[in-house]
Design a protein around this motif. Structure first.
Motif, short mmCIF file in Angstrom:
data_model
loop_
_atom_site.label_atom_id
_atom_site.label_comp_id
_atom_site.label_asym_id
_atom_site.label_seq_id
_atom_site.Cartn_x
_atom_site.Cartn_y
_atom_site.Cartn_z
N ILE A 163 3.75 12.79 -17.26
CA ILE A 163 4.68 11.78 -16.76
C ILE A 163 4.52 10.50 -17.59
N THR A 164 5.61 9.78 -17.81
CA THR A 164 5.53 8.53 -18.56
C THR A 164 5.28 7.37 -17.61
N THR A 165 4.76 6.29 -18.14
CA THR A 165 4.55 5.10 -17.31
C THR A 165 5.89 4.48 -16.92
N ASP A 166 6.92 4.68 -17.74
CA ASP A 166 8.25 4.21 -17.36
C ASP A 166 8.77 4.96 -16.13
N GLU A 167 8.48 6.25 -16.06
CA GLU A 167 8.88 7.02 -14.88
C GLU A 167 8.13 6.53 -13.64
N LEU A 168 6.87 6.18 -13.80
CA LEU A 168 6.11 5.62 -12.68
C LEU A 168 6.70 4.28 -12.25
N ASP A 169 7.14 3.48 -13.22
CA ASP A 169 7.77 2.21 -12.89
C ASP A 169 9.05 2.44 -12.09
N GLU A 170 9.82 3.44 -12.48
CA GLU A 170 11.06 3.73 -11.75
C GLU A 170 10.77 4.17 -10.32
N ILE A 171 9.74 4.99 -10.15
CA ILE A 171 9.36 5.45 -8.82
C ILE A 171 8.96 4.26 -7.94
N ALA A 172 8.14 3.38 -8.50
CA ALA A 172 7.68 2.23 -7.73
C ALA A 172 8.82 1.26 -7.45
N HIS A 173 9.69 1.06 -8.43
CA HIS A 173 10.83 0.15 -8.26
C HIS A 173 11.71 0.62 -7.09
N LYS A 174 12.03 1.90 -7.09
CA LYS A 174 12.86 2.43 -6.01
C LYS A 174 12.15 2.34 -4.66
N ALA A 175 10.84 2.62 -4.65
CA ALA A 175 10.09 2.55 -3.40
C ALA A 175 10.04 1.13 -2.87
N CYS A 176 9.96 0.15 -3.77
CA CYS A 176 9.95 -1.26 -3.34
C CYS A 176 11.23 -1.62 -2.59
N LEU A 227 -2.67 1.22 -11.61
CA LEU A 227 -1.34 0.87 -11.11
C LEU A 227 -1.47 -0.42 -10.32
N ASP A 228 -0.80 -1.46 -10.78
CA ASP A 228 -0.87 -2.78 -10.14
C ASP A 228 0.48 -3.05 -9.49
N ILE A 229 0.48 -3.11 -8.17
CA ILE A 229 1.70 -3.22 -7.37
C ILE A 229 1.68 -4.52 -6.58
N THR A 230 2.77 -5.27 -6.63
CA THR A 230 2.94 -6.42 -5.75
C THR A 230 4.36 -6.42 -5.21
N LEU A 231 4.48 -6.64 -3.89
CA LEU A 231 5.79 -6.71 -3.25
C LEU A 231 6.05 -8.12 -2.75
N TYR A 232 7.33 -8.49 -2.74
CA TYR A 232 7.76 -9.74 -2.13
C TYR A 232 8.69 -9.36 -0.98
N HIS A 233 8.26 -9.66 0.24
CA HIS A 233 9.01 -9.24 1.43
C HIS A 233 8.89 -10.32 2.50
N GLY A 234 10.03 -10.75 3.03
CA GLY A 234 10.00 -11.75 4.08
C GLY A 234 9.44 -13.08 3.63
N ARG A 274 0.83 -1.21 0.00
CA ARG A 274 0.00 0.00 0.00
C ARG A 274 0.87 1.26 0.00
N GLU A 275 1.94 1.25 0.76
CA GLU A 275 2.83 2.41 0.79
C GLU A 275 3.40 2.69 -0.61
N VAL A 276 3.85 1.65 -1.29
CA VAL A 276 4.44 1.82 -2.62
C VAL A 276 3.39 2.32 -3.60
N LEU A 277 2.19 1.73 -3.56
CA LEU A 277 1.12 2.18 -4.45
C LEU A 277 0.83 3.66 -4.23
N ASP A 278 0.75 4.08 -2.99
CA ASP A 278 0.44 5.49 -2.70
C ASP A 278 1.55 6.42 -3.18
N ILE A 279 2.80 6.00 -3.03
CA ILE A 279 3.92 6.81 -3.52
C ILE A 279 3.84 6.96 -5.03
N CYS A 280 3.56 5.86 -5.71
CA CYS A 280 3.47 5.89 -7.18
C CYS A 280 2.25 6.69 -7.63
#
Length: 423
Positions: free
Chosen positions: A168-181, A244-251, A154-160
């Motif tokens: 803004i380009t969708t590639d720029e959004l991908d970079e934002i989300a990638h870094k936030a992940c 924006l479809d976000i999935t994280l893998y953590h722990g 949820r945090e990453v989705l909200d940041i993106c």
């Protein structure tokens, strides 16, 4: 910008001096064959297609093809942006076009914990899901891990989402989300007492990256794209909607969420655009109300389709909700359309998604040649919302619930009394 190289058209009885359009089959086979126009290409097809049979070279794999599309191309490019459509002869159903080249694969810290598909794209752990009635029930410690990863998602989705704007380009959004992940959970309590390896291993992997060779860290689905849009160089414009479809893998666990957002003011002013977006939001909200121990997994589809039809919308059938835990996708299957044949009953400790995809026109879909981007067959808009849900002893916990300050949010549908609570 340098001038384009001059080439001759190979069309029958043509040989015009300036030709930039290439045969897509020849491109796949590593050949060069230029035509001056679509009409010339069609006229010459019966003779030209013979050269395809003469080649013994195999077609490249999907992964190789997508990697090749990050490199310079002989395809016609936009003189202002340098972008190009890699599938110029594909019969697109709407106005949206891919804007390549794709950016290079984004880097990850070397010690970040990765899912089993991160290297070769093969989710082997998902291939043994077995009987659809065999559904994982998480214990208390595993539920704690799911709560954590879903909060991070949820945090990453909200940041993106906060970065969504015209231009803004969708590639720029991908970079934002990638870094936030990969930044999620780095600043651990007493982190100075931990080794660098432990700190890095606490970071989050963007689950879509290389999942079945998907080339990016998030999915960005615009307008008529139903799902699985690949971030590229296209700039968002006022009037678009974007999922924006976000999935994280953590722990060792995945947290999955998506929402659809309005771009600029024109989208919110269009009653049809608002109707499809808010109907999708409301469909998810109504479906979540059903979730509790004893719910049949075929039941959400009935309430989703009923509400969608009341709003003169349709429900996509190809893509469904799914179990999510240590695996990105697993049992149960949760269809979103009525009278489906899903099996299984919800029990405490089960985690799964509900993610209705709602269209303004037909429910039918078509996939672009990139093997991922799914669009409506009539080119009309589609919207989607998704939550990861935990079945509790007496109901449901929305693990990916919105925060009080989450971007986006419900707006009224013109002409419709919307008392339904959205997800």
């Amino acid at each position: 910008m340098t001038a384009a190289t001059q080439r001759l058209c190979i069309g029958v009885a043509c040989a015009k001096p300036i030709s930039t359009l290439q045969c897509p089959t020849c491109l796949k086979l590593g050949k060069e064959s230029f035509f001056c126009s679509q009409e010339c290409f069609k006229t010459s097809w019966s003779e030209h297609k013979i050269v395809h049979k003469q080649s013994t070279r195999k077609n490249p794999t999907l992964l190789r093809s997508l990697k090749d599309l990050t490199k310079p191309t002989p395809l016609p490019t936009d003189p202002e942006t340098g972008n190009f459509d890699p599938f110029p002869n594909f019969p697109y159903t709407g106005s949206l076009r891919p804007a390549y080249p794709l950016s290079v694969t984004r880097k990850l810290p070397p010690s970040i914990r990765r899912p089993d598909y991160s290297e070769d794209g093969v989710p082997r752990s998902e291939q043994t899901r077995g009987n659809p009635r065999n559904i994982t029930i998480l214990n208390a410690e595993e539920i704690k891990s799911m709560r954590k990863v879903c909060k991070l998602a949820r945090e990453v989705l909200d940041i993106c989402a906060a970065a969504v704007r015209p231009g803004i380009t969708t590639d720029e959004l991908d970079e934002i989300a990638h870094k936030a992940c990969i930044e999620r959970d780095v600043l651990l309590p007493c982190a100075q007492k931990l080794s660098l390896l432990l700190i890095l291993s606490a970071q989050s992997y963007p689950s879509p990256l290389n999942y079945v060779n998907f080339p990016k860290s998030i999915c960005t689905s615009i307008n008529e794209v139903i799902c699985h849009g690949i971030p590229d160089q296209r700039k968002l414009v006022d009037g678009d909607i974007i999922n924006l479809d976000i999935t994280l893998y953590h722990g060792g666990f995945h947290g999955d969420i998506n929402e659809t957002y309005y771009v600029g003011d024109k989208a919110k002013a269009n009653p049809d655009t608002v109707r499809v977006v808010e109907t999708s939001r409301d469909c998810l909200g109504e479906a979540i109300k059903l979730v509790k121990p004893g719910m049949l997994f075929r039941d959400p589809g009935n309430v989703i389709e009923k509400l969608a039809k009341q709003r003169n919308c349709s429900v996509v059938r190809t893509y469904i909700g799914h179990g999510v835990n240590q695996l990105f996708h697993c049992n149960p299957n949760v269809p979103h359309y009525a009278k489906n044949k899903a099996v299984g009953v919800a029990k405490p400790g089960m985690c799964f998604t509900i993610e209705p995809m709602i269209n303004l026109g037909t429910y039918k879909d078509i996939t672009w040649p990139d093997k991922w981007t799914s669009t409506t067959t009539d080119g009309k808009m589609s919207a989607q919302f998704e939550h990861t849900l935990l079945v509790t002893e007496d109901g449901v916990e929305v693990l990916t619930a919105r925060f009080p300050d989450s971007p986006g949010g419900k707006i009224p549908i013109p002409g419709i009394d919307t008392k339904v609570e959205g997800g």
